[in-house]
Design an enzyme around this catalytic site. Structure first.
Site, PDB file in Angstrom:
ATOM      1  N   HIS A 247       5.692 -13.103  28.912  1.00 25.82           N
ATOM      2  CA  HIS A 247       4.496 -13.679  28.297  1.00 25.82           C
ATOM      3  C   HIS A 247       4.846 -14.819  27.347  1.00 25.82           C
ATOM      4  O   HIS A 247       3.981 -15.577  26.931  1.00 25.82           O
ATOM      5  CB  HIS A 247       3.725 -12.611  27.509  1.00 25.82           C
ATOM      6  CG  HIS A 247       3.386 -11.419  28.329  1.00 25.82           C
ATOM      7  ND1 HIS A 247       2.495 -11.471  29.378  1.00 25.82           N
ATOM      8  CD2 HIS A 247       3.822 -10.146  28.284  1.00 25.82           C
ATOM      9  CE1 HIS A 247       2.395 -10.283  29.929  1.00 25.82           C
ATOM     10  NE2 HIS A 247       3.195  -9.457  29.297  1.00 25.82           N
TER      11      HIS A 247
ATOM     12  N   HIS B  46       8.153 -16.085  18.433  1.00 23.77           N
ATOM     13  CA  HIS B  46       7.828 -16.426  19.824  1.00 23.77           C
ATOM     14  C   HIS B  46       6.881 -17.621  19.834  1.00 23.77           C
ATOM     15  O   HIS B  46       6.343 -17.998  18.791  1.00 23.77           O
ATOM     16  CB  HIS B  46       7.222 -15.221  20.559  1.00 23.77           C
ATOM     17  CG  HIS B  46       5.904 -14.790  19.995  1.00 23.77           C
ATOM     18  ND1 HIS B  46       5.769 -13.785  19.088  1.00 23.77           N
ATOM     19  CD2 HIS B  46       4.655 -15.269  20.189  1.00 23.77           C
ATOM     20  CE1 HIS B  46       4.499 -13.645  18.748  1.00 23.77           C
ATOM     21  NE2 HIS B  46       3.802 -14.546  19.397  1.00 23.77           N
TER      22      HIS B  46
ATOM     23  N   HIS C  24       3.699 -20.075  21.787  1.00 16.93           N
ATOM     24  CA  HIS C  24       2.551 -20.215  22.689  1.00 16.93           C
ATOM     25  C   HIS C  24       2.402 -21.693  23.024  1.00 16.93           C
ATOM     26  O   HIS C  24       2.499 -22.547  22.150  1.00 16.93           O
ATOM     27  CB  HIS C  24       1.263 -19.723  22.014  1.00 16.93           C
ATOM     28  CG  HIS C  24       1.288 -18.271  21.657  1.00 16.93           C
ATOM     29  ND1 HIS C  24       0.803 -17.294  22.485  1.00 16.93           N
ATOM     30  CD2 HIS C  24       1.757 -17.641  20.559  1.00 16.93           C
ATOM     31  CE1 HIS C  24       0.965 -16.106  21.912  1.00 16.93           C
ATOM     32  NE2 HIS C  24       1.549 -16.283  20.738  1.00 16.93           N
TER      33      HIS C  24
ATOM     34  N   HIS D 294       4.962 -18.505  16.418  1.00 18.93           N
ATOM     35  CA  HIS D 294       4.567 -17.358  15.603  1.00 18.93           C
ATOM     36  C   HIS D 294       5.813 -16.702  15.027  1.00 18.93           C
ATOM     37  O   HIS D 294       6.657 -16.206  15.781  1.00 18.93           O
ATOM     38  CB  HIS D 294       3.774 -16.346  16.443  1.00 18.93           C
ATOM     39  CG  HIS D 294       2.400 -16.825  16.764  1.00 18.93           C
ATOM     40  ND1 HIS D 294       1.624 -16.288  17.745  1.00 18.93           N
ATOM     41  CD2 HIS D 294       1.676 -17.813  16.178  1.00 18.93           C
ATOM     42  CE1 HIS D 294       0.456 -16.932  17.768  1.00 18.93           C
ATOM     43  NE2 HIS D 294       0.467 -17.863  16.831  1.00 18.93           N
TER      44      HIS D 294
ATOM     45  N   THR E 165      -2.520 -11.659  19.084  1.00 19.02           N
ATOM     46  CA  THR E 165      -3.263 -12.422  20.104  1.00 19.02           C
ATOM     47  C   THR E 165      -2.939 -11.953  21.514  1.00 19.02           C
ATOM     48  O   THR E 165      -3.314 -12.602  22.483  1.00 19.02           O
ATOM     49  CB  THR E 165      -2.978 -13.930  19.986  1.00 19.02           C
ATOM     50  OG1 THR E 165      -1.590 -14.155  20.284  1.00 19.02           O
ATOM     51  CG2 THR E 165      -3.295 -14.453  18.599  1.00 19.02           C
TER      52      THR E 165
END
Ligand code: GRE
Ligand code: ZN
Length: 251
Positions: A62, A92, A94, A111, A193
Site C-alpha cells: 500500500h 510512509h 502517499h 507521514h 487514512t
C-alpha cells in the site's frame, strides 16, 4: 462484506472496514488557511531527529514504509500543543498528497507516525484517543532533484515489486525529510487514512513544503500491489469535517 487487514484496495474505498465509512472524524480533509482558527501553539520540539539511523525500507503493498532501527535513541516529539510525548514508529508515503491545502493537491505526502510514549507500541496506542500523532510533510514539484532525498528514491526503486516483498537497508537522518521552517502548521483531530481508519489521531501538517523533482515522484508510481498491479496512486478521498475545528499556527 468488507475486507479487513491486508485485503483492501484504494480503488475500493466503499468496501473498507466499518469505521472508515461510519466514522465522523476521518482523515484526510481539505485544509483551508482562511477558515482555520489561528492558535499560538508553542514551538514544536523534535528530539533525536538529527541522528543517522539504519532503516529497513519495504513495499507493504500500500506504500513504501521506512522502519528505523533505533538502538535505544528513539526520536520523539512534544510541545506544539501536544499534551504528551510521542515516540516515532515508522514513516510512509502517499502519492499524491492525501491532505489538500487551499484546494491544492501536492504530488507527495510523507507521514511520520508516532505513538504516545505511555503506551507500549503503535499497535496498542492506536486504540486510544490521542494515542497516535502523525506529522505530515508535503512535497512540492521543483525542476531540480532533492539531493537529500535521492538516496531514498534509489532504494525505493529496488523494492518496487511487492511479490516476495524484498527489504532493503539504508541509513537516513529523518530531519532531512522535514522542512527547515517548522513554525507553521495545521492541527486537527482525525484518523488513520487506511483500514481500520482508527480515530483519535492528532494531525500536524506543516505549511512549509520540501521541493522534489517529477522524476523522483515518478519512482513511487512504479510500486506494485500484492496482486502485482500498479500502485499508481495511494491517497484516500477527502473526508467530511463534520463537527471538528481545524487550527493553524502561522509562521
Ligand atoms: C496509513 O496507513 O496511511 C497511516 C498509518 C498510521 C497513521 C496514519 C496513516 O498506518 O495515514
Ligand atoms: Zn499515511
Amino acid at each position: 462484506g468488507y475486507v479487513s487487514c491486508n485485503g483492501w484496495k484504494y480503488q475500493d474505498e466503499e468496501n473498507w472496514s466499518p469505521l472508515c465509512k461510519e466514522g465522523l472524524h476521518q482523515s484526510p480533509i481539505a485544509l483551508d488557511s482562511e477558515s482555520a482558527k489561528t492558535k499560538d501553539y508553542g514551538s514544536f520540539n523534535m528530539t533525536n531527529y538529527g541522528r543517522r539511523f539504519t532503516v529497513s525500507i519495504q513495499n507493504n503493498g500500500h506504500s513504501a514504509e521506512i522502519r528505523p532501527d533505533f538502538d535505544g535513541k528513539v526520536p520523539e516529539i512534544n510541545g506544539g500543543g501536544l499534551d504528551q510525548t510521542y515516540a516515532l514508529d515508522h514513516l510512509h508515503f502517499h502519492w499524491q498528497s492525501e491532505h489538500t491545502i487551499d484546494g491544492f493537491r501536492y504530488p507527495l505526502e510523507l507521514h511520520i507516525v508516532h505513538y504516545a510514549k505511555k503506551y507500549s507500541d503503535f499497535k496498542s496506542a492506536k486504540n486510544y484517543p490521542g494515542g497516535v500523532a502523525v506529522v505530515a510533510v508535503l512535497f512540492d514539484l521543483s525542476l531540480d532533484d532533492d539531493m537529500d532525498f535521492q538516496p531514498l528514491v534509489d532504494i525505493i526503486e529496488i523494492v518496487k515489486d511487492q511479490l516476495n516483498a524484498p527489504k532493503a537497508m539504508g541509513n537516513f537522518v529523518i530531519r532531512d525529510f522535514v522542512p527547515r521552517d517548522r513554525a507553521g502548521y495545521f492541527r486537527y483531530q482525525g484518523s488513520l487514512t487506511t483500514p481500520d481508519c482508527n480515530e483519535g489521531v492528532v494531525w500536524t501538517i506543516f505549511t512549509s513544503t520540501i521541493p522534489i523533482s517529477k522524476k523522483q515522484v515518478h519512482i513511487f508510481e512504479l510500486l506494485r500491489t500484492e496482486d502485482n498491479s500498479m500502485l499508481y496512486r495511494n491517497f484516500r478521498s477527502l473526508q467530511p469535517l463534520n463537527d471538528r475545528e481545524v487550527f493553524i499556527r502561522k509562521n
